[in-house]
Design a protein around this motif. Sequence first.
Motif: not given
Length: 864
Positions: A576-605
């Motif tokens: 399961a997880g969720k995408t995320g984007t801020t104005n003008d796509e300056k920041d982009k996210w994806f945070t997802g998880y299983t019953t074992d691990y949760a991983i959050s990734v951010w990229t930004g200009r």
Amino acid sequence: MERSRMARRQDTTKKPKQQTKKSKQQTKKPMWRRILLIIGLLLIVGVVVGGAYTAYAIATAPPLDEEKLVDTYPIQLLSAEGEPLEESGQIREYVSIDDISEVMQQAVISIEDRRFYEHNGIDLRRIGGAVLANVTDGFGSEGGSTITQQLVKQSFLSTDKKLKRKLQEQWLAVKLEREYTKEQILEMYLNKNYYGSGAWGVQAASKTYFNKPVSEVNYQEAAILAGLPQRPSAYDPIAGDQELTRYRQEQVLSAMKRDGHITEQQYNEALDVEIADVISPGAQTEEESYTRSIYARVQAELEEDYGLEQSDIYGTGLKVYTSINKELHAKFNKDIKTDNVNIPNGEFPEDLRMGATVLNTKTGEIVAVIDSQQPKQGDKNYRDYSREKRQIGSTAKPFFDYGPGIENAQWSTGKILMDAPFEGEDGPKNYYEGYRGPNTMRYYLTISGNTPAVRAFQEVQDEFGPEAIESFVENVGIEPARSGDEIVLSNSLGTAEASTTQMAAAYAALGNNGMYTKPHLIQKIEFNDGSTINSPIKAKQAMEDYTAYMLTDMLRDVVSGSNGTYEPGAFPWDVAGKTGTTNDEKDKWFTGYTTDYAISVWTGRVSGADEKVSKPNHAQYYFEYMMQQVTNATGSPDRFQQPDSVLSLGNELYVKGTKPKDLEPKNLPAPTGASINYDIPADSGTLTWSYNRQAVEADGYQGLSFTVTEKRPDGSERVVGTTEDTSIAISGLQNGTTTFTIVATASNQLVGEQQSSPAQTQYTVERSQEPAEEEEEPATEETPPEEEPTEETPPNETDNNNGNGNSENENGNGNNEGGEGETTEEPATEETPPAEEESSTELESQSNSDTSESNQDRENDNRE
């Protein structure tokens, strides 16, 4: 008669007793003299005991071992497997006092021990004056221990606060001053201190922060270095807070100015230069870059979670057992930082930065971190991007918008929300074109609609107050954006800021039945005497298990559903997880998880970079890579288990014990107000009716259409047609009464396609003769002329008659009197519009008030 001898003896014995008693009363001392006597005796005993204890402390003091004076005892970091973490990013280079610049020596002596060359190891004036200096010049401007005492403490003594250790420290300081010169003591001290960013000794620190030997540092740089040993992790100009670095630098510069080492002009010039413009970090090796962020986190946790002071941490040989998976951590950093990951366009753009955190869903322990895309950035802007806070975009929606509604109002996943514009040009818009009307919460979380999310936020806030939202997000470690003391509406679209570590921990709570654990990487610590302390961090119930599972079930659809916003594709296990984007796509996210691990990734200009560099969804592909790798290494996770508190109806979920109103849509109402306008000579007309389309869409219906049938006077029936409008053309009516039936049809995701009860109306045609039909005799046969039509009745007349015909509404649309199409529903035209529409003014006004807050003025832009 002569008295007996016994009587005389008794008289003799009585007199002395009386005289003695009287004498005692006369010689009794005052009370204050007795108190002074007791105090004096206690002082004598205290001096004797104190002297004896001091003699014992001195006798048991360790010897002055030169090897220990020179050597350092850095923190030992161990992985989850018990292996050393590649020197833990720690470096040391011993340097002679002759190669340490004079200004560096002056800076250290001014801030740490201004009478260093005058005392014999103990500065009695300093002990008393330290209190006054800290009050007048600011906390930390001067300490009570001399440089000699600090060197002794780091080299020989434990970190306890007992009197014995303090006595030994003072004795050994005096002894050290007798056996070594001041220059030797200062050299050993400057080479022994920890200066942050893994640098032990002033030479390593100078190269780490300024890329130059300590012999070349100027007074601005020396002031930074001299201030670091007090709080290395906080004052670190690279990994710490540069505002705190400036605060400490100013203290050192002030002390140097006081002692005449710099002028007033130099002092002012130094403060005119930003810390970022002073530092110029040198390049790191690959191993150092991988462990740098771990070391900084360990320092922070030791201070914040374990309550240890600097003297307890640095130079004592402290052993720290971490949760870092050494193999995965190294692989992630190497592959990502060398572009060995299958991402869009094949190469990570130079103007883009990334950070990521992998942690254990059940324990909150950090397994791996990726601090920066470029390991050898070597510039003043280097940061640990896995710890820095950024606007979180739509990854906020489960926590700010939908979670509080499930938690407090027991919303089902089938709750109907409206996607429609708000009043005013500044209202929030969707990242996709247009608006999609009413639909379920599941659908709008899956596609990341904006206006439904805002309406959900407002509904909870109006019914339960802003504190319901505030407490919900703070329970999972997220701090909402505020205007003063109030949380702002723009939180609904992600203007709150958090790090990848915080977001991974927040989503981990969803995968762990609502149990939240503060993210951490220390499992236990071990002191040099063998004593240990286990992690004090414990899990807490942040939300109900039904809230966690219902959010998780909807977030499954983001990753694997047909409408989901996750690009790389579904996994073969439960994610399961969720995408995320801020104005003008300056920041982009994806945070997802299983019953074992949760991983959050951010990229930004980076600032000033072209917007196109962030168009590809790199964060999603980095997430896919890391989730694949960690699962391949540790095994497939279990599926998320539905708790007993959650029941299902079709594809939707609701809280056990509640009536799922959202899952029981209202019956589709029948059309109303049917009327006919017919032109008999032209043999054509129009059947019209009324219908409250907005009301049924608010109930979750979509694809509304109307099917019209007619029953002729001869008893035959036919379908006139199907239309999405509220009118249809009719023609070819026979003499007599024709009955029209109108049925509405629409679909609801919960119950499928539905039909309304029929609405009917009649129309009567009276002609002297029927119009010729195709089956009649050939046209050569004379046809009698048609009768002249009577004067037309205005179409607004209640009998709905045109020409010689008349119409009767049989479902009660005219006077509501009986009829087979009659319905018990209230007229749809009288239903109140959806409540969400009424809140648009509030959104607009709150939006305007947010502009004074940092980054709040972006709330109304398109945001996914």
